[in-house]
Design an enzyme around this catalytic site. Structure first.
Site, short mmCIF file in Angstrom:
data_model
loop_
_atom_site.label_atom_id
_atom_site.label_comp_id
_atom_site.label_asym_id
_atom_site.label_seq_id
_atom_site.Cartn_x
_atom_site.Cartn_y
_atom_site.Cartn_z
N GLU A 16 0.84 -1.22 0.00
CA GLU A 16 0.00 0.00 0.00
C GLU A 16 0.87 1.26 0.00
O GLU A 16 0.55 2.25 -0.67
CB GLU A 16 -0.94 -0.02 1.21
CG GLU A 16 -2.01 -1.11 1.09
CD GLU A 16 -2.85 -1.27 2.34
OE1 GLU A 16 -2.26 -1.51 3.42
OE2 GLU A 16 -4.08 -1.15 2.26
N GLU A 57 -3.69 -9.46 4.08
CA GLU A 57 -4.45 -9.12 5.28
C GLU A 57 -5.59 -10.10 5.56
O GLU A 57 -5.93 -10.37 6.70
CB GLU A 57 -5.02 -7.70 5.17
CG GLU A 57 -3.98 -6.60 5.31
CD GLU A 57 -3.29 -6.23 4.00
OE1 GLU A 57 -3.37 -7.02 3.03
OE2 GLU A 57 -2.66 -5.15 3.96
N1 3HC Z 1 4.64 -7.10 11.34
C1 3HC Z 1 5.46 -7.43 12.35
N2 3HC Z 1 6.31 -8.47 12.33
C2 3HC Z 1 6.31 -9.20 11.22
C3 3HC Z 1 5.49 -8.91 10.12
C4 3HC Z 1 4.65 -7.79 10.21
N3 3HC Z 1 3.85 -7.43 9.21
N4 3HC Z 1 5.72 -9.84 9.18
C5 3HC Z 1 6.65 -10.66 9.67
N5 3HC Z 1 7.00 -10.28 10.90
C6 3HC Z 1 8.01 -10.88 11.78
C7 3HC Z 1 7.59 -12.24 12.28
O1 3HC Z 1 6.76 -12.14 13.41
C8 3HC Z 1 8.93 -12.87 12.58
O2 3HC Z 1 9.35 -12.32 13.81
P1 3HC Z 1 10.29 -13.12 14.79
O3 3HC Z 1 11.58 -13.30 14.07
O4 3HC Z 1 10.37 -12.25 15.99
O5 3HC Z 1 9.60 -14.41 15.02
C9 3HC Z 1 9.83 -12.30 11.50
O6 3HC Z 1 9.16 -11.15 11.00
C10 3HC Z 1 10.11 -13.23 10.36
O7 3HC Z 1 8.87 -13.73 9.90
P2 3HC Z 1 8.79 -15.12 9.15
O8 3HC Z 1 9.35 -16.19 10.03
O9 3HC Z 1 7.40 -15.28 8.66
O10 3HC Z 1 9.83 -14.88 7.96
P3 3HC Z 1 9.76 -15.30 6.46
O11 3HC Z 1 11.01 -14.78 5.86
O12 3HC Z 1 9.42 -16.74 6.34
O13 3HC Z 1 8.52 -14.51 5.82
C11 3HC Z 1 7.08 -12.63 5.37
C12 3HC Z 1 8.51 -13.10 5.75
C13 3HC Z 1 6.76 -13.13 3.98
C14 3HC Z 1 7.06 -11.13 5.43
C15 3HC Z 1 6.09 -13.24 6.37
O14 3HC Z 1 6.54 -12.98 7.68
C16 3HC Z 1 4.69 -12.73 6.25
O15 3HC Z 1 3.92 -13.22 5.45
N6 3HC Z 1 4.36 -11.73 7.09
C17 3HC Z 1 3.01 -11.26 7.19
C18 3HC Z 1 2.76 -10.21 6.17
C19 3HC Z 1 1.39 -9.63 6.42
O16 3HC Z 1 0.45 -10.29 6.77
N7 3HC Z 1 1.33 -8.33 6.19
C20 3HC Z 1 0.09 -7.63 6.36
C21 3HC Z 1 0.09 -7.01 7.70
S1 3HC Z 1 -1.46 -6.25 8.03
C22 3HC Z 1 -1.36 -4.78 7.22
O17 3HC Z 1 -0.40 -4.48 6.55
C23 3HC Z 1 -2.54 -3.90 7.41
C24 3HC Z 1 -2.56 -2.78 6.46
O18 3HC Z 1 -3.34 -3.13 5.35
C25 3HC Z 1 -3.16 -1.55 7.08
#
Ligand code: 3HC
Ligand code: NAI
Length: 699
Positions: free
Chosen positions: A105, A125
Site C-alpha cells: 500500500e 491481510e
Molecule cells: N509485522 C510485524 N512483524 C512481522 C510482520 C509484520 N507485518 N511480518 C513478519 N514479521 C516478523 C515475524 O513475526 C517474525 O518475527 P520473529 O523473528 O520475531 O519471530 C519475523 O518477521 C520473520 O517472519 P517469518 O518467520 O514469517 O519470515 P519469512 O522470511 O518466512 O517470511 C514474510 C517473511 C513473507 C514477510 C512473512 O513474515 C509474512 O507473510 N508476514 C506477514 C505479512 C502480512 O500479513 N502483512 C500484512 C500485515 S497487516 C497490514 O499491513 C494492514 C494494512 O493493510 C493496514
C-alpha cells in the site's frame, strides 16, 4: 532509527530499516514522514526514492502493534501514504524481496514503482481476518484491473513481480529492474529521468470499473461466500473493491476504513492474528538462545520403511536432503520404496510435481539392510514397531555405528524418550521427533525434549523442521506428549456423551459445526479405533480408578476398527471416506446404556462442544503447569496443525481465553456435578483456577 535518510546528488533516498521485515510500526511511519518533510524542504532534491534495507521492502503494518494505541497514533499508515501521494516532488518506490500488506500500500501511494525480479507481492491481510486498510482495496484495482486485484485481495496469496509485470495493461510497475543487486542504481537513474515530469501520476486518479459491474460482483460473492463460511473477511474484501468501482476515491477509502476497523475486533481476526504470532513463537525455546551453534544436517538415515518411515523420508527428499533407509528385510524395503513412488506418481498425475523433480527426489534415496552403512548420516530417525524391546535393539545398534555428534531421533508416539535415550551412551544426542500421519502431509511436528537432550540438538532440529516445512512445537516427555495426552480426555468425554444419550453422529456434527475438521468419532475411524483400545487396555491396569465409557471397547470387540476395516462408528463403502451412520452401532450404544440403567437425555450441541473443548483445555492447563509445553500458544499450534482445530478459533487455549477463563471454570464445576461424568477430571487444573480467579488468560 527505523528508516534512514540520505541524499544522492539531487535524489533523496528514504530506506526503511526496521528488521526483520521493515514492519510499518509507529517509529518507522514517523521516520518516513520526517524523511519526506526533509526532502520536500530541500531545494536541491528533485525526486525521492523509498526502499527497504535487509530482507524486505516491507512486510506491512506491524502486526505486533495491532490492538495497542500505537497502531492508531499519528502518523498512521493512511496519513503517511497521503504524504507520499501529495508530495510535490516525485516519489519512487523501489521494491524488492517482499512487498506485502501495508508495504504494498505504501508503494501504491508512490507516483512510480520499480521492482526487483523475484519480489513477493501480496495483500495478505485476509489471512489475518482483515482487509487491506491503507488504500489497498482502492488502489490495487486501479493499477491491476478489478479481477486480478480482487483475486489477490481475497486469496491473500503472493505473486512474483515478474508475473505481475506481464499482466496486460498493468500500471503497478513502471519498470522491472534487471536484478535485485542493480535495483538501487536503477531506481536512482529512474528517479532522475522523471524528476521534471508533471503532472505527477497518482494511482488515485486512475479509473476503476468492471465491465459487468453488478453481475460480476454477484458472481464472486456467490463463489467466495461458499468457500469462506466461517471467515467474515473475504466477503468484506469484495464490498470494499466494489466501492472502488462505484464511489469516488475518498468515499471508497472511507468504506475500506470502516470495514477494516470493524473486522479488527472480530474474534476471527483476533484468533488469526494470535495464530500468526503463535506459529512464529513456537520455534523459539526459552532457554535455547537463537544464536546457539547448530550441527550440520546434510544427510539423513531412516530406520523402518513402514507407514511413518516412508512419509518421513519423503519430507527430506522434498527438501533436497539425501536419505538412506534401513529395514530388516529386502521385501520391506521394496514395499516402502514402492509406496513412496506411488505417492510421488499420484502427485505427478495431478500435475503437482514435475516428472524430473520426482526423479531427482528418488535419486536422493538409497537403501540398506546393514547398520554399518549408516555411518555417514548426520541424523537418524527411527520409525520401527512401537515396542520398547525393538527400540532398545535399534538404539543400541545406532549408538554403535553412528558418527560422534550425529542426532539420534525417535518417532515414538507413546514410549518414554528418556528411556530410549538410556539405551545409548549419548543421551544428549537423543530427541523425539513425533511426526503425524501421513507424515509427508501433516504440518505438525512435536519435538520431544528428553531430560538430557543437548540444547544444540534442540536448536538444530527446530531448524531442520523449518527446512522440511513443518511447524515444530517442543514437548516435554510424558505419556502422549502434548497432543495425544489431551486427545485422550477429549475422547473420554465423547464416550460419556454416548452413555448419556448422544449418538456418534450428533457429537460429530456438533463438533464439525464448531469448526473441527472432523468430529471425534469420524477421527477415531480414520486413525483406527484399535489404537485407542490398546491405550485403554494399558490404562485399565495403570489407572484402575479412571472412568471410561465401555462403548468404544464393545465396538472394537466387533472388529469395527474404522475406515481400514470398512466399519467403525460408521460404515464406509470400499475406497470411500464418507461416514454412513450404522443402526447396529446406535443399538449397541442403547443396549449398553440400558445395561447400566441409564435413562438417555437430550444433550444440546452447546454442551457437547463445551465438554469436549474444555476437556482439552483442562488437560492442557496441567500440561502447561508441568512444563511439558513451554507456552499456551504452543498448545494452540499443536491443535490447529495436528488435530483439525479451526484456525479462526485460534486453538483451544485462545478459544478458552475468548470465552473467559472464569466462565470455563464455572462450566467445569457444573460438569463435575454430573454423576455419569468424571468429577475428578473436572476439578480445574490449579493453573486454570488461578488464572480464572485473577481475571487473567492463558495467552
Ligand atoms: N509485522 C510485524 N512483524 C512481522 C510482520 C509484520 N507485518 N511480518 C513478519 N514479521 C516478523 C515475524 O513475526 C517474525 O518475527 P520473529 O523473528 O520475531 O519471530 C519475523 O518477521 C520473520 O517472519 P517469518 O518467520 O514469517 O519470515 P519469512 O522470511 O518466512 O517470511 C514474510 C517473511 C513473507 C514477510 C512473512 O513474515 C509474512 O507473510 N508476514 C506477514 C505479512 C502480512 O500479513 N502483512 C500484512 C500485515 S497487516 C497490514 O499491513 C494492514 C494494512 O493493510 C493496514
Ligand atoms: P509400521 O508397522 O507401518 O512400520 C514399521 C516398520 O519398521 C516396518 O516396515 C518394519 O519392518 C520395520 N521394522 C521393525 N523393526 C525393525 C528393526 N528392528 N529394524 C528395522 N526396521 C524394523 O509402523 P508405523 O505406523 O510406521 O509406526 C512406526 C513408528 O512411528 C512407531 O513408533 C509408531 O508409534 C510411530 N508413529 C506412528 C504413527 C501412525 O499414525 N502410524 C503416528 C506417529 C508415530
Amino acid at each position: 532509527m527505523t528508516a534512514h535518510y540520505q541524499v544522492h546528488g539531487d535524489v533523496a533516498v528514504i530506506t526503511l530499516d526496521n528488521p526483520p521485515v521493515n514492519g510499518l510500526g509507529l517509529s518507522t511511519r514517523q521516520a518516513i514522514a520526517d524523511g519526506m518533510a526533509k526532502a520536500n524542504a530541500d531545494a536541491a532534491v528533485k525526486a525521492i526514492v523509498i526502499t527497504g534495507a535487509g530482507k524486505a521492502f516491507s512486510g506491512g503494518a506491524d502486526i505486533k502493534e495491532f490492538g495497542s494505541p500505537k497502531a492508531l497514533q499519528e502518523p498512521n499508515l493512511i496519513s503517511v501514504i497521503g504524504v507520499l501521494d501529495n508530495s510535490t516532488k516525485p516519489v519512487i518506490g523501489a521494491i524488492h524481496t517482499v512487498a506485502m500488506g501495508g508495504g504494498l500500500e505504501l508503494a501504491l501511494g508512490c507516483h512510480y514503482r520499480i521492482a526487483a525480479p523475484g519480489t513477493s507481492v501480496a495483500l495478505p491481510e485476509v489471512k489475518l481476518g482483515l482487509l487491506p486498510g491503507a488504500g489497498g482495496t482502492q488502489r490495487l484495482p486501479r493499477v491491476l484491473g478489478v479481477e486480478a486485484a480482487l483475486n489477490m485481495i481475497v486469496s491473500g496469496e503472493a505473486i512474483q513481480s515478474e508475473m505481475l509485470a506481464m499482466l496486460p495493461g498493468q500500471k503497478l510497475f513502471d519498470k522491472l529492474a534487471k536484478s535485485a543487486e542493480s535495483l538501487a542504481e536503477e531506481a536512482l537513474a529512474f528517479a532522475r529521468s522523471v524528476a521534471d515530469v508533471r503532472p505527477l501520476p497518482r494511482v488515485r486518479d486512475l479509473k476503476c470499473k468492471h465491465p459487468q459491474g453488478d453481475a460480476y460482483f454477484a458472481f464472486v460473492r456467490n463463489m467466495v461466500g461458499a468457500m469462506s463460511k466461517n471467515y467474515p473477511a473475504p466477503l468484506k474484501c469484495i464490498d470494499a473493491v466494489e466501492a472502488a468501482t462505484k464511489k469516488k476515491f475518498d468515499d471508497g477509502m472511507a468504506v475500506e476504513r470502516e470495514i477494516f476497523i470493524n473486522l479488527m475486533w472480530t474474534p476471527e481476526c483476533k484468533s488469526l492474528r494470535h495464530l500468526f504470532l503463535a506459529e512464529r513463537a513456537a520455534s523459539k525455546i526459552p532457554d535455547v538462545p537463537a544464536d546457539t551453534a547448530q550441527r550440520a544436517i546434510n544427510s539423513i538415515a531412516v530406520i523402518g520403511a513402514g507407514t511413518m518411515g516412508g512419509g518421513i523420508a519423503m519430507n527430506f527428499l522434498n527438501a533436497g536432503i539425501p536419505v538412506k533407509m534401513l529395514e530388516m528385510k529386502q521385501e520391506a524395503l521394496d514395499r516402502g520404496i514402492a509406496t513412496i513412488r506411488k505417492n510421488y506418481e499420484a502427485q505427478v498425475a495431478k500435475k503437482k510435481l514435475k516428472q524430473d523433480k520426482y526423479e531427482q527426489r528418488m535419486s536422493l534415496l538409497t537403501t540398506t539392510l546393514s547398520y554399518d552403512d549408516l555411518t555417514g548420516a548426520d541424523m537418524v530417525i527411527e520409525a520401527v514397531f512401537e515396542e520398547i524391546g525393538v527400540k532398545e535393539a535399534v538404539f543400541k545398534e545406532l549408538d554403535r555405528v553412528m558418527k560422534p555428534g550425529a542426532i539420534l531421533a525417535s518417532n515414538t508416539s507413546t514410549l518414554d524418550v528418556d528411556k530410549i535415550a538410556s539405551f545409548t551412551k549419548r543421551p544428549e544426542d537423543v530427541v523425539g521427533l513425533h511426526f503425524f500421519s501421513p507424515a509427508n502431509v501433516m504440518k505438525l511436528l512435536e519435538v520431544v525434549r528428553g531430560a538430557k537432550t543437548a540444547k544444540d540438538v534442540m536448536a538444530t532440529v527446530m531448524t531442520v523442521a523449518k527446512k522440511i516445512r513443518k511447524t515444530a512445537v517442543v514437548s516435554g516427555v510424558c505419556d502422549g506428549f502434548i497432543g495425544n495426552r489431551m486427545i485422550e480426555q477429549y475422547g473420554r468425554q465423547g464416550g460419556f456423551l454416548l452413555d448419556e444419550g448422544a449418538t456418534p453422529e450428533q457429537v460429530d456434527k456438533a463438533m464439525e459445526k464448531f469448526g473441527m475438521a472432523m468430529g471425534p468419532f469420524r477421527m477415531g475411524d480414520l486413525a483406527g479405533n484399535d489404537i485407542g483400545w490398546a491405550i485403554r487396555k494399558r490404562r485399565y491396569t495403570e489407572k484402575p480408578d479412571m472412568k471410561y465409557s465401555k462403548t468404544a471397547d464393545l465396538l472394537c470387540e466387533k472388529g469395527r476398527f474404522g475406515q481400514k476395516t470398512g466399519a467403525g462408528w460408521y460404515d464406509y463403502l470400499p475406497g470411500k471416506r464418507d461416514a454412513i451412520p450404522n443402526a447396529e452401532v446406535v443399538k449397541m450404544i442403547e443396549d449398553y446404556r440400558a445395561s447400566k440403567g441409564i435413562v438417555p437425555r437430550k444433550i444440546s450441541d452447546e454442551e457437547i462442544v463445551q465438554r469436549l473443548v474444555f476437556a482439552l483445555v483442562n488437560e492442557a492447563a496441567h500440561i502447561l503447569e508441568e512444563g511439558i509445553a513451554n507456552k499456551a500458544s504452543d498448545i494452540d499450534i499443536v491443535y490447529i496443525f495436528g488435530y483439525g482445530f479451526p484456525p479462526y478459533r485460534g486453538g483451544p487455549m485462545n478459544y478458552a481465553d475468548q470465552v473467559g477463563l472464569f466462565n470455563v471454570v464455572q462450566a467445569m464445576n457444573r460438569f463435575a456435578q454430573n454423576p455419569l461424568d468424571d468429577a475428578n477430571f473436572w476439578k480445574p487444573a490449579p493453573l486454570l483456577a488461578k488464572l480464572a480467579a485473577e481475571g487473567k488468560s492463558f495467552n
